[in-house]
Design a protein around this motif. Structure first.
Motif, mmCIF file in Angstrom:
data_model
loop_
_atom_site.group_PDB
_atom_site.id
_atom_site.type_symbol
_atom_site.label_atom_id
_atom_site.label_comp_id
_atom_site.label_asym_id
_atom_site.label_seq_id
_atom_site.Cartn_x
_atom_site.Cartn_y
_atom_site.Cartn_z
ATOM 1 N N LEU A 12 0.566 -0.931 -0.258
ATOM 2 C CA LEU A 12 -0.012 -0.051 0.072
ATOM 3 C C LEU A 12 0.985 1.402 0.249
ATOM 4 O O LEU A 12 0.575 2.789 -0.576
ATOM 5 C CB LEU A 12 -0.702 0.130 1.063
ATOM 6 N N CYS A 13 1.674 1.394 0.647
ATOM 7 C CA CYS A 13 2.945 2.293 0.860
ATOM 8 C C CYS A 13 3.371 2.466 -0.490
ATOM 9 O O CYS A 13 4.002 3.543 -0.771
ATOM 10 C CB CYS A 13 3.833 2.242 1.978
ATOM 11 N N GLN A 14 4.041 1.109 -1.463
ATOM 12 C CA GLN A 14 3.978 1.612 -2.566
ATOM 13 C C GLN A 14 3.529 1.659 -4.130
ATOM 14 O O GLN A 14 3.671 3.308 -4.349
ATOM 15 C CB GLN A 14 5.162 0.258 -3.177
ATOM 16 N N VAL A 15 2.591 1.411 -3.512
ATOM 17 C CA VAL A 15 1.467 2.359 -4.681
ATOM 18 C C VAL A 15 0.273 3.649 -3.948
ATOM 19 O O VAL A 15 0.608 4.057 -5.217
ATOM 20 C CB VAL A 15 -0.302 1.216 -4.064
ATOM 21 N N ALA A 16 0.991 4.024 -2.797
ATOM 22 C CA ALA A 16 0.538 5.581 -2.576
ATOM 23 C C ALA A 16 1.110 6.590 -2.954
ATOM 24 O O ALA A 16 1.476 7.797 -3.995
ATOM 25 C CB ALA A 16 0.434 5.941 -0.750
ATOM 26 N N ALA A 17 2.848 6.164 -3.023
ATOM 27 C CA ALA A 17 3.901 7.017 -3.550
ATOM 28 C C ALA A 17 3.852 6.876 -4.687
ATOM 29 O O ALA A 17 4.088 8.408 -4.910
ATOM 30 C CB ALA A 17 5.140 6.417 -3.016
ATOM 31 N N ALA A 18 3.939 5.914 -5.281
ATOM 32 C CA ALA A 18 3.674 5.471 -7.021
ATOM 33 C C ALA A 18 2.507 7.110 -7.063
ATOM 34 O O ALA A 18 3.002 7.559 -8.758
ATOM 35 C CB ALA A 18 3.203 4.167 -7.130
ATOM 36 N N TYR A 19 1.473 6.467 -6.748
ATOM 37 C CA TYR A 19 0.358 6.852 -7.409
ATOM 38 C C TYR A 19 0.618 9.095 -7.344
ATOM 39 O O TYR A 19 0.297 9.729 -8.772
ATOM 40 C CB TYR A 19 -0.926 6.981 -6.262
ATOM 41 N N GLN A 20 1.058 9.472 -5.851
ATOM 42 C CA GLN A 20 0.776 10.494 -5.395
ATOM 43 C C GLN A 20 2.784 10.939 -6.997
ATOM 44 O O GLN A 20 1.956 12.556 -7.004
ATOM 45 C CB GLN A 20 1.612 11.108 -4.565
#
Length: 781
Positions: free
Chosen positions: A314-322
């Motif tokens: 979830l952290c990787q997804v959030a960082a990549a999305y932002q």
């Protein structure tokens, strides 16, 4: 004297003496010496050749500025003899010679320095003259170099312009060459899978191709590049949709597609859809670990798995999305927050299911470590996705688990207390079964008290792990305030103490219910336990709790005095119930012994009835039992004939007058009247008066209940002559032993008087037995 007067003084000045040149020489030398002292930094007075001590205005001071030789000589002639004048002359000559020698030495020493300084200055003049010549030559050379450089620049000006123009043409040709080679470069990059390089090539040439797309050659290149770019975008989408790669590779694909100009909103939806698939797979893996078939891993391993798998993803997804979709603005951020909130709630549900399985365990160390890692893992996504509220939800889960653990420890303490009571019951029943001596009440009380206290300390140490400094959530407001005051102190400790008091009071139920099966010794032990809690243990436990859990909450808490009052009231109720139960046991024996006997046809008494001996034995046993836990108490002063009093008073003059009318049929009512009159003046006995926390008060209450029961049973029977005499013997036997157990022996005498008097009133032929015979029977019995 004439020679001394004719000799010139050492401090004479020119014109003061006929010998001008000879007198002028010492003065000149003194001035030269003073100038040297000034040069070397000596004081003004020393430079003038005089000490600072004497008066400078003294004309007889050789070193003074106002020295007068005539005055000095006149003074010498007046004050000094000839020998002293000659010594003064000799000393003055010696000083003059010494001063001349010093001056010559100073002149020689400074002469060498003056010569060296003169040579140095002369040499510096020569060096500066050479330096000036070199500077002049340097200025001439620089002027020549400047002129030569200007002529070279003028000669090469035309060539420089041509070279610059050719360099620009060369750069343009290289760009054109890159443009003409761009389709082939793109094709090769697509074939090799170098998608990033292909996108960078496309990005470099896009602006130029759009600017010159009106030219046929550039138009053709642009068309070829668009075809290749479309194929590249298709391959990137295919690779992105397959989802076989991780989050960084997926983010790279999205970044390249965005660079190729693909619609951002559509890519945003696809990116979250693919991320959802990967994260749901992690959730299914966690859910499989909670299934009934495989044994669930320990809670620490479970939280590590969830933290590294789901939370990390979830952290990787959030960082990549932002990073990729920052241009989407608040709408894109809300979409990501909703995505994280939905999946996070499912993850939290799984974590709570796993944590619920730990409620049966008594050790908190592994659970607190798991909660700490769970809380730490959610810091990063909580910071990235503040709108999703993941950190707050994680903190709520930790707080909820902490409250549940407090409830679990409270249940554990209650179970431990009930277990201790069960052990006490078994220990009390064991000697009767096995026929051997068991542990005493004092030892059982100590075991129960130490067991409960050790369980309380263990529970405090266990829940203290939630507030340890190294735990990430210990600095939260809940664990600094409410957890300590309302959770540990009120819910756990105060709740257990009150629960213990309620459990103890439940043994005071009416007979036939729970209280009817309670051993009296258990009631006595519980009353002493509650009393000990009231005097010391409650204060100690709460002080220990406050020291371990520094309360920073202003919420009201239960005062120590309130708990102590509740414990004392519980102890009083238990001891009162103990008195009632033991009094009921003895009363039942007395009631059955009265009701099952035919008092009209009984034989003349020869012995004390066995039931009376049993009453005395049971009372003695109760006295020993109570004495193991309670102090003696205060008794009234005993009379000297307490053990000698017999119930033969009916034959004495006082009692004969009392009962004599009953022997004559002419006045059958006078006896009742006298008895009632006597009761008016006798002290009223409160059978169920409050019981104090001492042995005398407890035994007094039991004996009052027993004798009152005997009195009431006697009032319901009719006695023959020998029945009355048997009652007289039994009462005398009871009086011989029971008076020593009560606080006031008059109470026993009064009740037994009432019993015998009541039996006499219900006897048609009341003939009492002689006191001596009664004593003999009782002593023999």
């Amino acid at each position: 004297m004439a020679a001394a007067a004719a000799a010139p003084g050492p401090g004479s000045r020119p014109g003061d003496s006929p010998e001008g040149p000879e007198a002028e020489a010492p003065e000149r030398r003194r001035k030269a010496h003073g100038m040297l002292k000034l040069y070397y930094g000596l004081s003004e007075g020393e430079a003038a050749g005089r000490p600072s001590g004497p008066d400078p205005l003294d004309p007889t001071d050789l070193n003074g500025a106002h020295f007068d030789p005539e005055v000095y000589l006149d003074k010498l002639r007046r004050e000094c003899p000839l020998a002293q004048l000659m010594d003064s002359e000799t000393d003055m000559v010696r000083q003059i010679r010494a001063l001349d020698s010093d001056m010559q030495t100073l002149v020689y020493e400074n002469y060498n320095k003056f010569i060296s300084a003169t040579d140095t200055i002369r040499k510096m003049k020569n060096d500066f003259r050479k330096m000036e010549d070199e500077m002049d030559r340097l200025a001439t050379n620089m002027a020549v170099i400047t002129d030569f450089s200007a002529r070279i620049s003028a000669t090469l000006q035309d060539r420089h312009e041509r070279i610059t123009k050719l360099a620009g043409v060369h750069a343009l040709l290289r760009k054109l060459q890159f443009l003409f080679e761009l389709p082939s470069r793109l094709t090769k990059c697509v074939e090799l899978g170098a998608y990033g390089q292909a996108v960078r090539y496309q990005g470099r040439a896009r602006a130029v191709l759009q600017q010159y797309q009106h030219l046929p050659s550039f138009r053709a290149i642009q068309d070829d590049c668009q075809v290749i770019t479309a194929r590249l975008a298709q391959q990137l989408r295919q690779r992105f949709r397959e989802g076989g790669s991780g989050a960084p590779e997926q983010a790279e694909c999205v970044e390249l597609l965005l660079a190729l100009g693909e619609p951002a909103e559509e890519l945003c939806e696809e990116f979250l859809a693919h991320a959802r698939g990967r994260l749901e797979e992690e959730l299914r893996s966690l859910e499989a670990e909670l299934g009934p078939s495989p044994p669930a891993p320990d809670v620490l391993e479970f939280t590590d798995h969830g933290g590294s798998g789901f939370v990390g993803g979830l952290c990787q997804v959030a960082a990549a999305y932002q990073e990729l979709f920052a241009a989407q603005g608040p709408a894109g951020a809300e979409k990501l927050a909703a995505f994280a909130r939905e999946l996070g709630s499912r993850y939290f549900a799984l974590v709570e299911r796993r944590l619920a399985q730990e409620q049966g365990s008594g050790d908190n160390s592994l659970l607190v470590r798991a909660l700490d890692r769970f809380h730490r893992r959610l810091r990063a996504p909580g910071a990235l996705l503040a709108a999703a509220g993941l950190a707050e939800a994680a903190t709520e889960i930790v707080e909820r688990v902490a409250r549940e653990r407090l409830g679990h420890h409270l249940q554990g303490l209650q179970a431990a207390f009930l277990g201790s009571l069960t052990d006490v019951r078994q220990a009390l029943a064991a000697p009767r079964i096995a026929g051997k001596e068991g542990p005493g009440l004092a030892e059982l009380l100590a075991n129960v008290a130490s067991s409960i206290l050790s369980h309380i300390k263990a529970s405090l140490a266990s829940v203290h792990l939630f507030t340890a400094k190294e735990v990430s959530f210990s600095n939260k407001p809940y664990f600094r305030g409410e957890f300590c005051s309302q959770g540990v102190r009120e819910s756990l400790i105060v709740g257990f103490i009150r629960s213990m008091c309620q459990t103890a009071q439940s043994f005071c139920d009416s007979p036939g219910e729970k209280g009817g099966a309670t051993p009296p010794a258990l009631l006595l032990l519980l009353s002493r336990l509650c009393l000990d809690y009231e005097t010391a243990t409650i204060s100690y436990i709460l002080t220990l709790t406050d020291e371990q859990f520094l309360v920073q909450d202003q919420s009201p808490v239960t005062p120590v005095s309130t708990l102590c009052a509740e414990a004392r009231e519980t102890a009083r109720r238990l001891l009162t119930h103990y008195v009632k139960v033991q009094g009921l046991v003895i009363s039942q024996m007395l009631r059955k012994s009265v009701e099952t006997r035919d008092w009209l046809s009984t034989l003349e008494p020869r012995n004390v009835r066995a039931v009376m001996k049993r009453v005395v034995e049971d009372t003695t046993a109760i006295d020993v039992q109570v004495g193991l836990l309670y102090e003696e108490g205060v008794r009234k002063a005993q009379s000297s004939d307490s053990s000698k009093r017999t119930f033969s008073v009916y034959s004495s003059s006082r009692q004969q007058g009392r009962y004599a009318p009953s022997y004559t049929p002419s006045a059958p009512m006078d006896t009742n009247l006298l008895s009632n009159i006597q009761k008016l003046f006798s002290e009223r006995i409160d059978v169920f008066s409050p019981v104090e926390f001492n042995k005398v008060s407890v035994l007094t209450g039991i004996i009052k209940i027993s004798l009152k029961t005997l009195l009431e049973c006697v009032r319901l029977r009719t006695f023959g002559r020998f029945g009355l005499q048997q009652v007289q013997v039994d009462c005398h036997f009871l009086q011989l032993y029971l008076w020593r157990f009560v606080a006031d022996e008059e109470l026993v005498h009064l009740l037994l008087d009432e019993v015998v008097a009541s039996a006499a009133l219900r006897c048609p032929d009341p003939v009492p037995m002689e006191p001596s015979v009664v004593e003999v029977i009782c002593e023999r019995g």
